[in-house]
Write a protein that holds these residues in place. Structure first.
Motif, PDB file in Angstrom:
ATOM      1  N   ARG A 163       8.670   2.322  -5.635  1.00 59.76           N
ATOM      2  CA  ARG A 163       8.984   1.680  -4.362  1.00 59.76           C
ATOM      3  C   ARG A 163       7.729   1.486  -3.494  1.00 59.76           C
ATOM      4  O   ARG A 163       7.588   0.459  -2.830  1.00 59.76           O
ATOM      5  N   ASP A 164       6.818   2.451  -3.498  1.00 65.27           N
ATOM      6  CA  ASP A 164       5.597   2.326  -2.692  1.00 65.27           C
ATOM      7  C   ASP A 164       4.739   1.157  -3.153  1.00 65.27           C
ATOM      8  O   ASP A 164       4.182   0.416  -2.338  1.00 65.27           O
ATOM      9  N   THR A 165       4.629   0.977  -4.454  1.00 63.02           N
ATOM     10  CA  THR A 165       3.855  -0.150  -4.990  1.00 63.02           C
ATOM     11  C   THR A 165       4.528  -1.468  -4.633  1.00 63.02           C
ATOM     12  O   THR A 165       3.853  -2.444  -4.277  1.00 63.02           O
ATOM     13  N   PHE A 166       5.837  -1.501  -4.716  1.00 63.07           N
ATOM     14  CA  PHE A 166       6.572  -2.711  -4.342  1.00 63.07           C
ATOM     15  C   PHE A 166       6.353  -3.052  -2.872  1.00 63.07           C
ATOM     16  O   PHE A 166       6.098  -4.209  -2.533  1.00 63.07           O
ATOM     17  N   ASN A 167       6.447  -2.039  -1.986  1.00 60.47           N
ATOM     18  CA  ASN A 167       6.233  -2.291  -0.558  1.00 60.47           C
ATOM     19  C   ASN A 167       4.831  -2.816  -0.285  1.00 60.47           C
ATOM     20  O   ASN A 167       4.654  -3.751   0.493  1.00 60.47           O
ATOM     21  N   ALA A 168       3.829  -2.239  -0.942  1.00 60.45           N
ATOM     22  CA  ALA A 168       2.457  -2.702  -0.755  1.00 60.45           C
ATOM     23  C   ALA A 168       2.303  -4.141  -1.239  1.00 60.45           C
ATOM     24  O   ALA A 168       1.664  -4.971  -0.567  1.00 60.45           O
ATOM     25  N   ALA A 169       2.889  -4.458  -2.377  1.00 60.51           N
ATOM     26  CA  ALA A 169       2.771  -5.815  -2.927  1.00 60.51           C
ATOM     27  C   ALA A 169       3.477  -6.830  -2.039  1.00 60.51           C
ATOM     28  O   ALA A 169       2.946  -7.922  -1.781  1.00 60.51           O
ATOM     29  N   ILE A 170       4.660  -6.495  -1.542  1.00 61.51           N
ATOM     30  CA  ILE A 170       5.416  -7.459  -0.739  1.00 61.51           C
ATOM     31  C   ILE A 170       4.735  -7.708   0.599  1.00 61.51           C
ATOM     32  O   ILE A 170       4.662  -8.835   1.081  1.00 61.51           O
ATOM     33  N   TYR A 171       4.176  -6.650   1.221  1.00 69.66           N
ATOM     34  CA  TYR A 171       3.456  -6.839   2.479  1.00 69.66           C
ATOM     35  C   TYR A 171       2.154  -7.604   2.262  1.00 69.66           C
ATOM     36  O   TYR A 171       1.737  -8.384   3.117  1.00 69.66           O
TER      37      TYR A 171
END
Length: 82
Positions: A49-57
């Motif tokens: 989830r942390d990697t996804f949040n970083a990628a989406i932002y």
């Protein structure tokens, strides 16, 4: 094309793109659909989830830069010279 048509074109491009930018930010940041977006994308690309949040932002930030460079700045420049 005259300058008035170009000014109107860039004005509407700016309005539409800023609306999409704000909508995408609210969907991802405030949870109106962030869990759905994460579940959908994690099926295709397994990631924490942390990697996804970083990628989406990061993607939203890049989109914001493109909107300002290719829509807002030309609209302001055309408004000034028009």
């Amino acid at each position: 094309m005259d300058i008035e048509i170009l000014t109107q074109f860039f004005m509407w491009c700016t309005i539409i793109n800023v609306a999409l930018l704000v909508l995408s930010f609210f969907v991802v940041a405030y949870g109106f659909g962030s869990e759905f977006v994460y579940r959908t994308h994690s099926k295709w690309f397994p990631m924490p989830r942390d990697t996804f949040n970083a990628a989406i932002y990061l993607l939203i930030g890049i989109y914001k830069i493109f909107v300002f460079v290719f829509n807002v700045v030309p609209w302001i420049a055309l408004t000034i010279i028009g």
